[in-house]
Design a protein around this motif. Structure first.
Motif, PDB file in Angstrom:
ATOM      1  N   ASP A 156      39.244  32.586  17.693  1.00  0.00           N
ATOM      2  CA  ASP A 156      39.234  33.390  16.472  1.00  0.00           C
ATOM      3  C   ASP A 156      37.827  33.854  16.113  1.00  0.00           C
ATOM      4  O   ASP A 156      37.663  34.789  15.322  1.00  0.00           O
ATOM      5  CB  ASP A 156      39.804  32.579  15.297  1.00  0.00           C
ATOM      6  N   ASN A 157      36.819  33.184  16.665  1.00  0.00           N
ATOM      7  CA  ASN A 157      35.430  33.482  16.291  1.00  0.00           C
ATOM      8  C   ASN A 157      34.634  34.018  17.478  1.00  0.00           C
ATOM      9  O   ASN A 157      33.523  33.588  17.755  1.00  0.00           O
ATOM     10  CB  ASN A 157      34.752  32.228  15.726  1.00  0.00           C
ATOM     11  N   LYS A 158      35.240  34.964  18.183  1.00  0.00           N
ATOM     12  CA  LYS A 158      34.559  35.556  19.340  1.00  0.00           C
ATOM     13  C   LYS A 158      33.238  36.198  18.910  1.00  0.00           C
ATOM     14  O   LYS A 158      33.135  36.764  17.822  1.00  0.00           O
ATOM     15  CB  LYS A 158      35.423  36.632  19.995  1.00  0.00           C
ATOM     16  N   ASP A 159      32.241  36.127  19.798  1.00  0.00           N
ATOM     17  CA  ASP A 159      31.003  36.871  19.591  1.00  0.00           C
ATOM     18  C   ASP A 159      30.752  37.750  20.815  1.00  0.00           C
ATOM     19  O   ASP A 159      31.578  37.814  21.736  1.00  0.00           O
ATOM     20  CB  ASP A 159      29.830  35.926  19.309  1.00  0.00           C
ATOM     21  N   THR A 160      29.614  38.428  20.833  1.00  0.00           N
ATOM     22  CA  THR A 160      29.308  39.338  21.943  1.00  0.00           C
ATOM     23  C   THR A 160      29.270  38.600  23.271  1.00  0.00           C
ATOM     24  O   THR A 160      29.697  39.126  24.305  1.00  0.00           O
ATOM     25  CB  THR A 160      27.955  40.047  21.692  1.00  0.00           C
ATOM     26  N   VAL A 161      28.774  37.350  23.250  1.00  0.00           N
ATOM     27  CA  VAL A 161      28.718  36.556  24.486  1.00  0.00           C
ATOM     28  C   VAL A 161      30.121  36.320  25.032  1.00  0.00           C
ATOM     29  O   VAL A 161      30.349  36.370  26.247  1.00  0.00           O
ATOM     30  CB  VAL A 161      27.983  35.215  24.239  1.00  0.00           C
ATOM     31  N   SER A 162      31.079  36.065  24.147  1.00  0.00           N
ATOM     32  CA  SER A 162      32.474  35.844  24.576  1.00  0.00           C
ATOM     33  C   SER A 162      32.999  37.071  25.318  1.00  0.00           C
ATOM     34  O   SER A 162      33.564  36.964  26.414  1.00  0.00           O
ATOM     35  CB  SER A 162      33.373  35.560  23.368  1.00  0.00           C
ATOM     36  N   TRP A 163      32.808  38.242  24.729  1.00  0.00           N
ATOM     37  CA  TRP A 163      33.277  39.488  25.351  1.00  0.00           C
ATOM     38  C   TRP A 163      32.548  39.742  26.667  1.00  0.00           C
ATOM     39  O   TRP A 163      33.164  40.102  27.674  1.00  0.00           O
ATOM     40  CB  TRP A 163      33.057  40.665  24.389  1.00  0.00           C
ATOM     41  N   ASN A 164      31.217  39.550  26.665  1.00  0.00           N
ATOM     42  CA  ASN A 164      30.437  39.789  27.882  1.00  0.00           C
ATOM     43  C   ASN A 164      30.893  38.897  29.033  1.00  0.00           C
ATOM     44  O   ASN A 164      31.017  39.344  30.175  1.00  0.00           O
ATOM     45  CB  ASN A 164      28.954  39.539  27.619  1.00  0.00           C
ATOM     46  N   THR A 165      31.110  37.618  28.721  1.00  0.00           N
ATOM     47  CA  THR A 165      31.518  36.663  29.753  1.00  0.00           C
ATOM     48  C   THR A 165      32.841  37.076  30.378  1.00  0.00           C
ATOM     49  O   THR A 165      33.005  37.049  31.604  1.00  0.00           O
ATOM     50  CB  THR A 165      31.645  35.242  29.152  1.00  0.00           C
ATOM     51  N   MET A 166      33.775  37.492  29.525  1.00  0.00           N
ATOM     52  CA  MET A 166      35.101  37.859  30.010  1.00  0.00           C
ATOM     53  C   MET A 166      35.070  39.180  30.772  1.00  0.00           C
ATOM     54  O   MET A 166      35.694  39.321  31.838  1.00  0.00           O
ATOM     55  CB  MET A 166      36.054  37.956  28.819  1.00  0.00           C
ATOM     56  N   ILE A 167      34.317  40.160  30.259  1.00  0.00           N
ATOM     57  CA  ILE A 167      34.236  41.476  30.911  1.00  0.00           C
ATOM     58  C   ILE A 167      33.618  41.344  32.296  1.00  0.00           C
ATOM     59  O   ILE A 167      34.141  41.872  33.284  1.00  0.00           O
ATOM     60  CB  ILE A 167      33.430  42.458  30.038  1.00  0.00           C
ATOM     61  N   SER A 168      32.484  40.639  32.392  1.00  0.00           N
ATOM     62  CA  SER A 168      31.824  40.486  33.695  1.00  0.00           C
ATOM     63  C   SER A 168      32.648  39.617  34.632  1.00  0.00           C
ATOM     64  O   SER A 168      32.697  39.862  35.841  1.00  0.00           O
ATOM     65  CB  SER A 168      30.421  39.898  33.513  1.00  0.00           C
ATOM     66  N   GLY A 169      33.331  38.605  34.085  1.00  0.00           N
ATOM     67  CA  GLY A 169      34.171  37.741  34.914  1.00  0.00           C
ATOM     68  C   GLY A 169      35.318  38.498  35.557  1.00  0.00           C
ATOM     69  O   GLY A 169      35.597  38.330  36.750  1.00  0.00           O
ATOM     70  N   LEU A 170      35.982  39.341  34.779  1.00  0.00           N
ATOM     71  CA  LEU A 170      37.077  40.146  35.324  1.00  0.00           C
ATOM     72  C   LEU A 170      36.579  41.098  36.406  1.00  0.00           C
ATOM     73  O   LEU A 170      37.219  41.277  37.442  1.00  0.00           O
ATOM     74  CB  LEU A 170      37.752  40.929  34.202  1.00  0.00           C
ATOM     75  N   ALA A 171      35.408  41.703  36.154  1.00  0.00           N
ATOM     76  CA  ALA A 171      34.851  42.633  37.139  1.00  0.00           C
ATOM     77  C   ALA A 171      34.516  41.914  38.443  1.00  0.00           C
ATOM     78  O   ALA A 171      34.793  42.418  39.534  1.00  0.00           O
ATOM     79  CB  ALA A 171      33.606  43.307  36.574  1.00  0.00           C
ATOM     80  N   CYS A 172      33.918  40.722  38.326  1.00  0.00           N
ATOM     81  CA  CYS A 172      33.512  39.971  39.525  1.00  0.00           C
ATOM     82  C   CYS A 172      34.703  39.466  40.322  1.00  0.00           C
ATOM     83  O   CYS A 172      34.600  39.269  41.534  1.00  0.00           O
ATOM     84  CB  CYS A 172      32.629  38.789  39.128  1.00  0.00           C
ATOM     85  N   HIS A 173      35.820  39.228  39.648  1.00  0.00           N
ATOM     86  CA  HIS A 173      36.990  38.684  40.335  1.00  0.00           C
ATOM     87  C   HIS A 173      38.007  39.755  40.693  1.00  0.00           C
ATOM     88  O   HIS A 173      39.197  39.479  40.851  1.00  0.00           O
ATOM     89  CB  HIS A 173      37.626  37.577  39.493  1.00  0.00           C
ATOM     90  N   GLY A 174      37.528  40.991  40.801  1.00  0.00           N
ATOM     91  CA  GLY A 174      38.353  42.037  41.386  1.00  0.00           C
ATOM     92  C   GLY A 174      39.311  42.722  40.447  1.00  0.00           C
ATOM     93  O   GLY A 174      40.139  43.523  40.881  1.00  0.00           O
ATOM     94  N   ASP A 175      39.235  42.430  39.147  1.00  0.00           N
ATOM     95  CA  ASP A 175      40.132  43.111  38.210  1.00  0.00           C
ATOM     96  C   ASP A 175      39.309  44.038  37.325  1.00  0.00           C
ATOM     97  O   ASP A 175      39.189  43.857  36.111  1.00  0.00           O
ATOM     98  CB  ASP A 175      40.914  42.110  37.361  1.00  0.00           C
TER      99      ASP A 175
END
Length: 690
Positions: free
Chosen positions: A279-298
């Motif tokens: 519920d308390n996402k910050d920019t780091v949360s979004w960055n981690t998820m965005i880069s993680g998806l990109a690195c894992h082929g999605d």
């Protein structure tokens, strides 16, 4: 409006003033401290009052006002340990590490010894400045004075040796601390992480997790990056359970670290679930998820998440933008990348070295080498990574000569190439068949830069020699390598054997590759294809049966097309697209037109034991042909078609795409698993060398 001075009583004695100073020190109120200082001067209380002067000096030091503290300190004739320690602590805590060490030296010369209040801060100063010899001499003072077992001093020694990179000494100090506290454990765990030893960090954590000390948030923050580095999913899940039991699930730092653990352990379902529940996402949360998806082929989901981030009001930072640019290049989302570049220009963020380098890489991997060159030329500052990205971009597009020229220009500007740069330029030579240039650059590694070629450099050279048919020389190079060959080296030789139909050497390369990585699906596929081309169907069945026995499957051919900033994905034989009926009708039309122009399919690339007409039908199901038909239906005449494919393009699709480019009068740019192909007017930029 000026501040009103506090109303002090008309007369205060020395003890009362001292108590007031202590209260102001605790409040960290510099303004009130100065007012009290003025009061005791005006009332004469400070005259010849060493006690009060010492308290005032400590107050200024505690507030980081070291100039005022020093004036008072120099005026005190008889300095006690409290005063010396206050100054040592003040200097060390406020970034004046050398002054802190000098103050410690002066204290010893005055006849005062260090204690458990002075040692921690002077040790911190030594660690901050990496003054190894001075730090070790002070450690000797600690031992002589008998303070090493003290937990406060011992923890400071641990932190200092961790900064020095001497974890062996740190571990000995850790063993001599009489009553270790949680800070001791946290410091040794963080020390191992600081010195790139996540395995030992997790090992120490396992001990403290079973002990009586308990775990706090600092312990978990220290160990979660170790779990991420080692993809230690089991430990990550155990820590997650502990966090939930302890009610720490609202700590953003812990949750972001857990998401990173799950991503790096390839447990994407867990990372997505955890991210969505926050519920308390910050920019780091979004960055981690965005880069993680990109690195894992999605990459598509990564770009979708970036849209959500903007919609939810989060402002992207440089980390976000670099991650999204990386996602763009995974699926050649050029339109999206250009819109992001425009955003960067509007925000004035496009000139930084990191973002600029990411733009070079994104444009090159999205098929627009001209845009890469433009960004590179306009960058006010270029570093080694920028040059390497440009060299790599030239290589991807088959511009080997330009890559070599860029490499030489970089050297002329005084920039020393590193391992990655050499890999990029050698790979560029390999893709363009520049054997002489490649050999010369390979020798420069040892002759000009006095370094040993890395295993990546050898893999590039094996690939280069193999592509031009010098298989014996490539094998000889492997046998004389200065480092142990890895699977990439043997895979490069195996690929060359497939091109030049050398079954005997292919079997040797495959055997060596299987020894290193028994479950590499790519090796099974390559060996199976080599046997199939030689029509050794029994051997093909044995290899494919072995792959199935090990639970391995060849990834299906998949191609991507970007249209109106939406990514369309096509699998081999795909009929799930909404325009599927029109796509296959267009393919049928193209097939007929090509036949009339004299095209004959190369059925040898269909590596299955089936009838010829079935082989031809299978060829027309290839994903890049579906992507081409879709693009022709949905774009204006004359527009460039851009396609990304996850596998190497087969020779028949390569030939068909050349013919279609002439037939429809379009440039078709295809990025396969190895490089870019620019098809135009019936020819390809690779000159049929890929």
């Amino acid at each position: 409006m000026p501040l009103k001075p506090p109303k002090f009583p008309p007369t205060l004695n020395s003890l009362q003033c001292g108590n007031l100073v202590q209260s102001i020190t605790n409040l960290k109120s510099h303004q009130k401290g100065k007012q009290l200082h003025a009061y005791v001067i005006s009332t004469g209380v400070l005259i010849n009052n060493a006690y009060l002067a010492t308290r005032l000096c400590a107050m200024y030091a505690s507030n980081g006002r070291m100039a005022e503290a020093r004036l008072l300190f120099d005026g005190i004739a008889f300095k006690n340990s409290f005063l010396w320690n206050s100054m040592i602590r003040g200097y060390a805590s406020n970034g004046f590490s050398l002054d802190s060490i000098a103050m410690y030296r002066d204290m010893l010369r005055s006849g005062n010894n260090g204690d458990n209040f002075s040692y921690p801060f002077v040790l911190m100063a030594c660690g901050d400045l990496s003054l190894v010899q001075i730090g070790k001499r002070i450690h000797c003072d600690v031992i002589v004075s008998g303070y090493e077992p003290d937990v406060y001093v011992g923890n400071s020694l641990l932190a200092m040796y961790a900064k020095f990179g001497e974890m062996g000494v740190a571990r000995k100090v850790f063993g001599r601390i009489s009553e270790r506290d949680l800070t001791s454990w946290n410091t040794i765990i963080s020390g191992y992480m600081r010195n790139c030893d996540p395995g030992k960090a997790i090992s120490v954590f396992s001990v403290v997790a079973k002990g009586k000390e308990g775990l706090d948030q600092l312990t978990l923050v220290a160990v979660l990056p170790a779990c991420a580095n080692l993809s230690a999913l089991k430990q990550g899940k155990e820590i997650h359970a502990y966090i939930l039991r302890s009610g720490m699930e609202f700590n953003k730092i812990l949750m972001n670290s857990l998401i990173d653990v799950y991503i790096k352990s390839n447990f994407m379902m867990g990372s997505k679930r955890l991210f969505e529940r926050m519920d308390n996402k910050d920019t780091v949360s979004w960055n981690t998820m965005i880069s993680g998806l990109a690195c894992h082929g999605d990459a598509i989901e990564s770009l979708t998440l970036f849209h959500r981030m903007n919609h939810n009001g989060f402002v992207p930072d440089n980390v976000t933008l670099v991650a999204v640019l990386g996602a763009c290049d995974k699926v050649a989302a050029l339109q999206f990348g250009k819109s992001l570049h425009a955003y960067l220009i509007r925000k004035g963020l496009d000139k930084g070295v990191t973002v600029g380098t990411s733009l070079i890489d994104m444009y090159a991997k999205c098929g627009s080498l001209a845009c890469s060159c433009q960004v590179f030329d306009e960058m006010p500052i270029k570093n080694l990574i920028s040059w390497s990205a440009m060299i790599s971009g030239y290589g991807l597009h088959g511009k080997g000569q330009e890559a070599v020229e860029c490499f030489n220009e970089m050297k002329e500007k005084g920039i020393t190439p590193d391992r990655v740069t050499f890999t990029s330029v050698l790979s560029a030579c390999s893709h363009s068949g520049l054997s002489l240039e490649g050999k010369e650059i390979f020798h420069q590694i040892s002759t000009e830069y006095f370094k040993k070629p890395s295993v990546e450099h050898y893999a590039c050279m094996v690939d280069l020699l193999g592509r031009i048919g010098q298989l014996d020389e490539a094998y000889k190079l492997i046998m004389n390598m200065a480092v142990e060959p890895n699977i990439d080296v043997w895979a490069a030789l195996l690929s060359a054997c497939q091109i030049h139909h050398n079954v005997e050497l292919a079997e040797i390369a495959a055997h060596k590759a299987f020894e290193l990585k028994p479950k590499s699906v790519g090796i099974y596929v390559a060996l199976s294809n080599i046997y199939a081309k030689e029509k050794k169907w029994g051997a093909v069945r044995r290899v494919r049966d072995a792959a199935r026995y090990n639970g391995l499957r060849k990834p299906p051919g998949c191609s991507f097309v970007e249209l109106d900033m939406t990514i369309h994905r096509f699998l081999v034989g795909d009929k799930s697209h909404p325009q599927s009926q029109s796509i296959y009708a267009k393919l049928s039309e193209l097939r007929q037109q090509l036949k009339e122009s004299g095209y004959t399919p190369d059925s040898s690339v269909v590596l299955y034991e089936v009838e010829e007409d079935m082989k031809e039908n299978l060829l027309w199901d290839h994903s890049e042909r579906l992507a081409i038909a879709f693009s022709l239906l949905n774009t204006s005449p004359g527009m460039t078609i851009r396609i990304t494919k996850n596998l190497r393009v087969c020779s028949d699709c390569h030939n068909v795409t050349k013919l279609i480019s002439k037939l429809v009068g379009r440039e078709i740019i295809v990025r396969d698993a190895h490089r870019f192909h620019h098809f135009s007017n019936g020819s390809c930029s690779c000159h049929d060398f890929w």
